[in-house]
Design a protein around this motif. Structure first.
Motif, short mmCIF file in Angstrom:
data_model
loop_
_atom_site.label_atom_id
_atom_site.label_comp_id
_atom_site.label_asym_id
_atom_site.label_seq_id
_atom_site.Cartn_x
_atom_site.Cartn_y
_atom_site.Cartn_z
N ARG A 174 -3.78 2.43 -5.81
CA ARG A 174 -4.03 3.84 -6.10
C ARG A 174 -3.20 4.37 -7.27
N ALA A 175 -2.10 3.73 -7.58
CA ALA A 175 -1.24 4.21 -8.65
C ALA A 175 -2.01 4.20 -9.97
N GLN A 176 -1.91 5.30 -10.70
CA GLN A 176 -2.50 5.46 -12.03
C GLN A 176 -4.03 5.48 -12.00
N ARG A 177 -4.63 5.54 -10.84
CA ARG A 177 -6.08 5.66 -10.77
C ARG A 177 -6.52 7.08 -11.08
N VAL A 178 -7.62 7.21 -11.79
CA VAL A 178 -8.21 8.52 -12.04
C VAL A 178 -9.11 8.86 -10.86
N ARG A 179 -8.94 10.05 -10.33
CA ARG A 179 -9.77 10.45 -9.20
C ARG A 179 -11.23 10.56 -9.61
N GLN A 180 -12.11 10.25 -8.66
CA GLN A 180 -13.54 10.22 -8.94
C GLN A 180 -14.25 11.42 -8.30
N LEU A 181 -15.13 12.02 -9.07
CA LEU A 181 -16.07 13.00 -8.54
C LEU A 181 -17.41 12.29 -8.46
N LEU A 182 -17.79 11.91 -7.25
CA LEU A 182 -18.98 11.09 -7.01
C LEU A 182 -20.16 12.01 -6.76
N VAL A 183 -21.10 12.04 -7.68
CA VAL A 183 -22.22 12.97 -7.63
C VAL A 183 -23.48 12.24 -7.17
N ASP A 184 -24.03 12.65 -6.04
CA ASP A 184 -25.20 11.98 -5.47
C ASP A 184 -26.45 12.30 -6.28
N VAL A 185 -27.10 11.25 -6.78
CA VAL A 185 -28.36 11.39 -7.51
C VAL A 185 -29.41 10.45 -6.91
N SER A 186 -29.35 10.26 -5.60
CA SER A 186 -30.17 9.24 -4.94
C SER A 186 -31.65 9.40 -5.22
N VAL A 187 -32.18 10.60 -5.09
CA VAL A 187 -33.61 10.83 -5.31
C VAL A 187 -33.92 10.85 -6.81
N LEU A 188 -33.11 11.56 -7.55
CA LEU A 188 -33.33 11.70 -8.99
C LEU A 188 -33.33 10.35 -9.70
N SER A 189 -32.42 9.47 -9.32
CA SER A 189 -32.32 8.17 -9.99
C SER A 189 -33.49 7.26 -9.67
N ALA A 190 -34.16 7.50 -8.54
CA ALA A 190 -35.32 6.68 -8.16
C ALA A 190 -36.58 7.18 -8.84
N ALA A 223 0.83 -1.21 0.00
CA ALA A 223 0.00 0.00 0.00
C ALA A 223 0.86 1.26 0.00
N ILE A 224 1.91 1.25 0.79
CA ILE A 224 2.80 2.42 0.84
C ILE A 224 3.57 2.55 -0.47
N ALA A 225 3.98 1.41 -1.04
CA ALA A 225 4.71 1.45 -2.32
C ALA A 225 3.85 2.04 -3.43
N GLU A 226 2.53 1.92 -3.32
CA GLU A 226 1.64 2.51 -4.31
C GLU A 226 1.77 4.03 -4.36
N LEU A 227 2.27 4.63 -3.27
CA LEU A 227 2.53 6.07 -3.27
C LEU A 227 3.87 6.41 -3.93
N GLU A 228 4.63 5.37 -4.26
CA GLU A 228 5.94 5.51 -4.92
C GLU A 228 6.86 6.46 -4.14
N PRO A 229 7.12 6.12 -2.86
CA PRO A 229 7.97 6.99 -2.04
C PRO A 229 9.45 6.77 -2.33
N ASP A 230 10.26 7.75 -1.96
CA ASP A 230 11.71 7.58 -1.97
C ASP A 230 12.19 7.08 -0.62
N LEU A 231 11.45 7.45 0.45
CA LEU A 231 11.83 7.01 1.79
C LEU A 231 10.57 6.90 2.64
N VAL A 232 10.53 5.86 3.46
CA VAL A 232 9.43 5.64 4.40
C VAL A 232 9.98 5.73 5.81
N HIS A 233 9.32 6.51 6.65
CA HIS A 233 9.73 6.60 8.05
C HIS A 233 8.66 5.96 8.93
N ILE A 234 9.08 5.07 9.80
CA ILE A 234 8.18 4.40 10.74
C ILE A 234 8.37 5.05 12.10
N SER A 235 7.30 5.65 12.61
CA SER A 235 7.43 6.42 13.85
C SER A 235 7.58 5.52 15.07
#
Length: 860
Positions: free
Chosen positions: A458-474, A96-108
């Motif tokens: 998450r790598a190469q994923r296109v971000r989503q704009l999720l538009v609520d149409v709950s009432v309209l779609s019904a 999961a962290i590698a999906e961010l393609e880091p150069d360095l990871v710090h573990i607190s």
């Protein structure tokens, strides 16, 4: 560099201890001083209740989109080194962290996960990314008999020691700690950086009046001035030794000063420590034990204590002593391990195993005023030598050095050790690593792991704009809100923002979770081939945005768990607010809306990152409500607004004309016609308007009144009166449920729009009228002023006569050519309206924010 900070140390049981405070303070210092480096924070979704607190801690320091969560299969505390799910979780976390393609990871905090579900590892899956680890101490390693009493704990701890040895950078919190790691573990000095520690800015002396002190004493059961220490009940903290040493003080001193210990004791601990005190002839009120203490109270206690004693046998740093000094306390402590680095003066140090010496130093500090004062006077200078910014810079220098060394090695060999894998190859590597774990997990293990892997991609994923149409779609009832939802959605689908996938979603009311509204998407002929699936569950990722465009006032409170989970994942939650009238004027609405609307507003005020009004007037109402309701939030709430579009042709207009349309339109054209558009309900002003026109007709004023809108509620017998008048009189027309096509023609046949509404979120009919060049008479309310400006004639008063007079005044102005014209009134297309909404949501053009401190009673 892209630096990823794993802050599970602020989520686990360590969050209540020094490790949690240290981890958070160091992370903030790194972020503040990162310069050109790109810093990310990652958190585990197995601690959902901690995520919002941590996000709030970085507000204003780090963009929210750089705080991500990783998903792990649900774990139980330590199940042994051969537990398949735990070993799989190690790999999945690193993936999961590698999906961010880091150069360095710090573990607190590496040494986690035995008593909770923290998961840390070093190079279990990702063998090439640089890994840095903070080392606090090696106390269990040096004292296994005391701290590793059972086989499970030993296996867990020694596995972490081996992981520590694989780290590329070790951040030691003191010189002593670093030397211990080199000496005991054989870690090369070149991989160790001593970064020291510091205290949070909030740790300063707190001035307290007598009333404040009495409340503090009462809260913790303190009855007189006191000595103090902090530390959990474990052997190295030497609390037993401190109690015995205190018992050696003269009785008159013990009667003057209590011993107060913040130690989070269990019931067993409390019984044992009190018995120890009794055994050494201490009276019942001489020892006071406290459980968890907030930072605010801790600062007050540090500031008030007569003497802070730090008797620890072994410390990685000794932060409580520094915190107490920062708050102006006189401090003495052990002459062991790292504590002398903190206190910095030999005459304030004692051998913690020599209880007589400890007692003598306490006696001196309590009776020798000059010595006590010198301890207090030298504390500020000592504290000034420790700075979190300096600590953060030392950590960054260590990161940069390791990265430069890695890069130099690559240049000298001509090879790329850290060549990034593609998302596909990374995924295949993970599958391969999981298959090599040996004995396969159960079906439940495999399903849980698969779900976690999918959530982490998450790598190469296109971000989503999720538009609520709950009432309209019904069901599309063609209402005003549904027209907005439909029009904005179509505009977004036709011109999606660059880098975003626009996906309509709907609430599954049985599960109270969202599904993609793919069936609805197909119904409006807007479905791409990739969205041909059924309405599957929404799959979100950090960086996505949920836009509550439709109004689900009756069910949003029940879906709060879904919204909270999405915010924890890093999804931004925004709701469009059409108006607050059901809250501000519930008498205008039927009981169902009036009852459910307040809980909807309260819910969205808590779960949202921002609220967006359809006018400035609406969002001003929202801010006013926030000031009064003061919902408790951990982060600021962004407030914005946009204006609605008005090109009916781009909102999927309905069509069709009734058989008598031509006759009605001809009648409207025959004389001055005033048109009202909107459902017949109390706030729309129909009662006043109809009565006003009855007065005009009684005075032989030859004008038409046409009402376009369905019968609503709460207007007593008005619908019956309207129906009867419409059947009998050719000067009054009530057109119910007409198409958009017919409405366009009615506008064209009318002389003036009458907007008599007592309250609106926007006032779309004003825009629609202006498009046709139709003059406007409008009630003088803020939203109409905002929309129409100087392009309307305004009236005041709520009596029929006041409106009748206004209509006659407008007729006279119109006759002389002086009535305000709406021709140049500005308005937006739905495409432009969507663009304005995008400017707020995607580009951050917010109107203002409502501060979290205003909604936090603890800060009042």
């Amino acid at each position: 560099m892209r630096i990823v900070l794993d802050l599970q140390g602020c989520q686990s049981v360590s969050r209540l201890r020094g490790i949690g405070r240290y981890s958070l303070a160091l992370a903030k210092a790194i972020v503040r001083n990162a310069g050109d480096h790109e810093v990310w924070i990652v958190l585990s979704d197995l601690f959902p209740d901690t995520i919002e607190d941590i996000r709030a801690s970085f507000e204003g320091l780090l963009p929210s989109e750089r705080i991500a969560t990783f998903s792990l299969p649900k774990l139980t505390p330590y199940q042994g080194a051969h537990d398949w799910r735990a070993r799989a979780a190690e790999l999945i976390r690193e993936y999961a962290i590698a999906e961010l393609e880091p150069d360095l990871v710090h573990i607190s905090s590496l040494f986690e996960g035995y008593v909770d579900t923290s998961m840390t590892s070093v190079k279990a899956f990702d063998k090439t990314t640089l890994v840095a680890v903070t080392l606090y101490d090696l106390i269990p390693f040096l004292n296994p008999a005391k701290y590793l009493p059972d086989e499970g704990r030993r296996q867990h701890y020694y596995a972490k020691i081996e992981a520590l040895k694989r780290a590329d950078v070790l951040l030691a919190i003191s010189e002593y700690c670093g030397e211990e790691a080199r000496r005991e573990l054989g870690i090369p000095a070149s991989r160790i950086a001593s970064i020291s520690s510091a205290v949070a800015d909030s740790f300063v002396r707190l001035e307290q009046n007598d009333a404040d002190v009495r409340k503090l004493y009462s809260r913790f059961g303190i009855s007189r001035p006191f000595l103090m220490t902090t530390g959990i009940v474990e052997p190295r903290k030497n609390l037993d030794g401190l109690i015995v040493a205190y018992s050696k003080l003269p009785k008159e001193l013990r009667q003057r000063y209590q011993l107060f210990i913040v130690c989070q004791p269990t019931d067993l601990d409390r019984t044992r420590l009190n018995e120890l005190a009794r055994k050494h002839d201490m009276s019942a009120d001489e020892l006071v034990l406290a459980s968890y203490v907030s930072d605010r109270d801790l600062i007050a206690l540090y500031s008030q204590c007569q003497l802070f004693v730090f008797p620890s046998l072994h410390e990685g740093f000794g932060l409580p002593a520094l915190e107490a000094m920062a708050c102006g306390a006189a401090v003495i402590g052990s002459a062991t391990t790292s504590v002398p680095e903190v206190i910095g003066r030999e005459d304030a140090l004692f051998n913690p195993l020599d209880l007589d010496q400890m007692a003598d130093m306490m006696h001196r500090a309590l009776t020798d005023e000059a010595y006590w004062q010198s301890l207090r006077d030298t504390a500020p200078e000592r504290v000034s030598k420790f700075s979190w910014d300096a600590t953060g810079l030392r950590a960054l220098e260590a990161f940069e050095s390791a990265y430069a060394q890695r890069s130099g090695a690559e240049l000298s060999t001509g090879s790329s050790v850290i060549a990034r894998k593609s998302a596909e190859s990374r995924y295949r590597s993970l599958v391969g690593a999981l298959s090599r774990l040996g004995a396969s997990g159960s079906d439940i293990d495999l399903i849980a792991s698969a779900d976690a892997i999918a959530a982490n991609q998450r790598a190469q994923r296109v971000r989503q704009l999720l538009v609520d149409v709950s009432v309209l779609s019904a069901f599309d009832a063609k209402s005003g809100i549904q027209r907005v939802t439909r029009s904005i959605l179509l505009s977004l689908l036709n011109s999606p923002p660059a880098g975003w996938a626009v996906r309509p979603v709907r609430l599954d009311r049985q599960e109270m979770a969202y599904r993609y509204a793919n069936d609805y998407l197909r119904s409006v002929n807007a479905a791409d081939a990739e969205f041909q699936d059924k309405d599957e569950w929404v799959d979100t990722q950090q960086g996505d945005i949920f836009l509550g465009l439709d109004l689900i006032a009756d069910t949003a409170p029940a879906a709060v768990g879904w919204f909270t989970a999405q915010r924890n994942r890093g999804v931004q939650i925004y709701f469009v607010v059409y108006d607050l009238l059901p809250v501000l004027r519930p008498e205008w609405f039927h009981e169902g809306i009036a009852l459910c609307f307040p809980s909807w507003v309260e819910t969205i005020a808590r779960v949202s990152d921002g609220l967006i009004g359809i006018s400035r007037a609406v969002i001003d109402d929202v801010k006013g409500w926030l000031e009064g309701a003061a919902p408790v939030r951990l982060r600021d709430l962004k407030l914005g607004y946009f204006h609605l579009g008005a090109d009916i042709e781009n909102s999927q207009p309905s069509s069709g004309l009734p058989d008598n349309a031509d006759k009605v339109l001809e009648a409207l054209r025959s004389k001055p016609t005033f048109v009202m558009v909107g459902t017949v309900e109390p706030r729309k002003g129909h009662v006043q308007a109809f009565a006003a026109f009855e007065l005009l007709w009684a005075d032989n004023v030859d004008v038409n009144l046409v009402i376009v809108g369905k019968a609503g509620w709460g207007v007593e017998g008005l619908p019956e009166r309207l129906s009867e008048r419409a059947e009998q009189d050719d000067r009054f027309f009530w057109l119910q449920g007409i198409s958009d096509e017919y409405l366009e023609r009615v506008y064209g046949a009318s002389s003036c729009l009458l907007a008599a509404s007592l309250g609106e979120g926007f006032g779309l009919p004003l825009i629609e009228a202006a498009q046709k060049g139709l003059p406007i008479i409008a009630r003088d309310i803020p939203v109409f002023r905002e929309v129409a400006g100087d392009h309307a004639f305004y009236f005041e008063g709520d009596t029929p006569q006041a409106l009748a007079d206004a209509v006659q005044a407008w007729i006279e102005l119109d006759r002389t050519g002086l009535a305000p014209s709406s021709v140049k009134m500005p308005w937006l297309t739905w495409k432009q309206s969507a663009e304005k909404l995008n400017e707020v949501v995607l580009e951050g053009k917010w109107y203002q924010t409502w501060g979290k401190l205003q909604g936090d009673p603890a800060k009042a």
